[in-house]
Design a protein around this motif. Structure first.
Motif, PDB file in Angstrom:
ATOM      1  N   PRO A  10       0.830  -1.215   0.000  1.00  0.00           N
ATOM      2  CA  PRO A  10       0.000   0.000   0.000  1.00  0.00           C
ATOM      3  C   PRO A  10       0.859   1.257   0.000  1.00  0.00           C
ATOM      4  O   PRO A  10       1.986   1.246   0.504  1.00  0.00           O
ATOM      5  CB  PRO A  10      -0.782  -0.091   1.325  1.00  0.00           C
ATOM      6  N   ASN A  11       0.333   2.330  -0.580  1.00  0.00           N
ATOM      7  CA  ASN A  11       1.057   3.625  -0.638  1.00  0.00           C
ATOM      8  C   ASN A  11       2.458   3.472  -1.212  1.00  0.00           C
ATOM      9  O   ASN A  11       3.401   4.102  -0.734  1.00  0.00           O
ATOM     10  CB  ASN A  11       1.156   4.257   0.760  1.00  0.00           C
TER      11      ASN A  11
ATOM     12  N   LYS B 105      -9.562   3.625  -7.388  1.00  0.00           N
ATOM     13  CA  LYS B 105     -10.410   2.510  -6.948  1.00  0.00           C
ATOM     14  C   LYS B 105     -11.844   2.758  -7.426  1.00  0.00           C
ATOM     15  O   LYS B 105     -12.291   3.904  -7.407  1.00  0.00           O
ATOM     16  CB  LYS B 105     -10.361   2.535  -5.420  1.00  0.00           C
TER      17      LYS B 105
ATOM     18  N   SER C 196      -8.359  -6.193  -0.824  1.00  0.00           N
ATOM     19  CA  SER C 196      -8.710  -4.793  -0.932  1.00  0.00           C
ATOM     20  C   SER C 196      -7.462  -3.993  -1.326  1.00  0.00           C
ATOM     21  O   SER C 196      -6.414  -4.096  -0.696  1.00  0.00           O
ATOM     22  CB  SER C 196      -9.255  -4.374   0.433  1.00  0.00           C
ATOM     23  N   GLN C 197      -7.574  -3.254  -2.402  1.00  0.00           N
ATOM     24  CA  GLN C 197      -6.469  -2.401  -2.859  1.00  0.00           C
ATOM     25  C   GLN C 197      -6.949  -0.948  -2.834  1.00  0.00           C
ATOM     26  O   GLN C 197      -8.105  -0.682  -3.114  1.00  0.00           O
ATOM     27  CB  GLN C 197      -6.100  -2.735  -4.312  1.00  0.00           C
ATOM     28  N   SER C 198      -6.041  -0.036  -2.525  1.00  0.00           N
ATOM     29  CA  SER C 198      -6.380   1.396  -2.582  1.00  0.00           C
ATOM     30  C   SER C 198      -5.538   2.040  -3.669  1.00  0.00           C
ATOM     31  O   SER C 198      -4.541   1.457  -4.102  1.00  0.00           O
ATOM     32  CB  SER C 198      -6.032   2.077  -1.274  1.00  0.00           C
TER      33      SER C 198
ATOM     34  N   THR D 126      -1.647   1.351  -4.289  1.00  0.00           N
ATOM     35  CA  THR D 126      -1.199   0.011  -3.893  1.00  0.00           C
ATOM     36  C   THR D 126      -0.540  -0.699  -5.071  1.00  0.00           C
ATOM     37  O   THR D 126      -1.115  -0.794  -6.158  1.00  0.00           O
ATOM     38  CB  THR D 126      -2.382  -0.869  -3.409  1.00  0.00           C
TER      39      THR D 126
ATOM     40  N   ARG E 256     -12.589   2.082 -12.353  1.00  0.00           N
ATOM     41  CA  ARG E 256     -11.342   1.557 -11.762  1.00  0.00           C
ATOM     42  C   ARG E 256     -10.222   1.772 -12.778  1.00  0.00           C
ATOM     43  O   ARG E 256     -10.362   1.414 -13.944  1.00  0.00           O
ATOM     44  CB  ARG E 256     -11.517   0.070 -11.484  1.00  0.00           C
TER      45      ARG E 256
END
Ligand SMILES: O=C(O)CCC(=O)C(=O)O
Ligand SMILES: [Fe+2]
Length: 262
Positions: free
Chosen positions: A44-45, A168, A207-209, A212, A234
């Motif tokens: 993530p990030n 997302k 779950s991806q943000s 990610t 998306r």
């Protein structure tokens, strides 16, 4: 080059330009543990907000050059069943921007073409045999899934697909996969079929943000992106790798994603 990457990658959390450091060692151990667990590593990030905004701007600039593709394919890459309604064919539909449309100044191109980044992926996947694909069109594409779009169950033809989520969707558009399920080139197993029928017991939804980075082996894992809902599209970058330095995709794949082969 390091200086450039600091504008792109969140180097404090992911010290990609200093892989010999203690901090890198800890980070890589975290990656290896994730891969050990289910064959997928989520970071993530991974990129800076500045980079995310710049690439979203690239997407907007190229909006009128996206190519709309919808096709049905056998998840097993075998053309055994011709009928469109046969449940063993899954649907892929999206708008995409091909690699050759990304300009020389493209930030996304800079990330994909960074040797530091490729070396980092080798360390994550514990292999020396990982190379960027040399396909001028498919190596690094931006895929936009709008309402109703999806990427149905499939295996990838190459070993390594890395994705970077840019935006997302607000509903749907989830990434799901069944790790390490491929066990034969020829025979389709009951286990594989149950995944395609959405009855698979080993299917994992993650779950991806935005920002990610996901690293997984899509050659061995059946995977899909579920249909996207109405509120927000998306947007994902799909970066491709192979275990040889000369991998290019087939004309058939280029045609089906971009309606042209060069
Ligand atoms: O969009 C994704 O998250 C997955 C992409 C994918 O599976 C592919 O390009 O083969
Ligand atoms: Fe895939």
């Amino acid at each position: 080059m390091k200086g450039d990457l600091s504008q792109i990658i969140n180097l404090e959390r992911y010290p990609v330009t200093n892989l010999a450091s203690k901090a890198s060692e800890r980070m890589l151990t975290g990656c290896h543990n994730q891969i050990e667990e289910n064959g997928l590593c989520l970071l993530p990030n991974f990129v800076t907000d500045k980079f995310l905004n710049e690439v979203i701007d690239e997407v907007k600039t190229l909006a009128n050059q996206t190519y709309r593709a919808e096709h049905w394919r056998s998840p097993f890459g075998r053309d055994t069943l011709k009928s469109k309604i046969n449940p063993l064919k899954t649907r892929a539909s999206m708008d995409s921007i091909s690699y050759d449309l990304l300009g020389a100044e493209s930030k996304m191109r800079q990330l994909y073409e960074s040797e530091y980044f490729t070396e980092f992926l080798r360390k994550v996947l514990k292999t020396e045999l990982l190379f960027k694909c040399i396909d001028p069109m498919i190596s690094c594409i931006i895929a936009i899934c709008r309402e109703g779009d999806e990427l149905g169950w499939h295996y990838d033809p190459n070993d390594g697909v890395v994705t970077l989520l840019l935006q997302k969707s607000l509903d749907g558009g989830n990434f799901e996969f069944a790790p390490n399920i491929r066990n034969s080139e020829k025979e389709v197993t009951e286990e594989e079929l149950s995944v395609i029928r959405n009855e698979g017991e080993n299917t994992i939804s993650i779950s991806q943000s935005a920002g990610t980075l996901s690293v997984f082996n899509g050659f061995k894992a059946l995977h899909r992106v579920t249909p996207v809902g109405p509120k927000q599209e998306r947007v994902v970058v799909i970066l491709s790798y192979a275990n040889t330095p000369d991998y290019i995709f087939s004309d058939k794949i280029r045609q089906s994603f971009f309606g042209r082969s060069n």
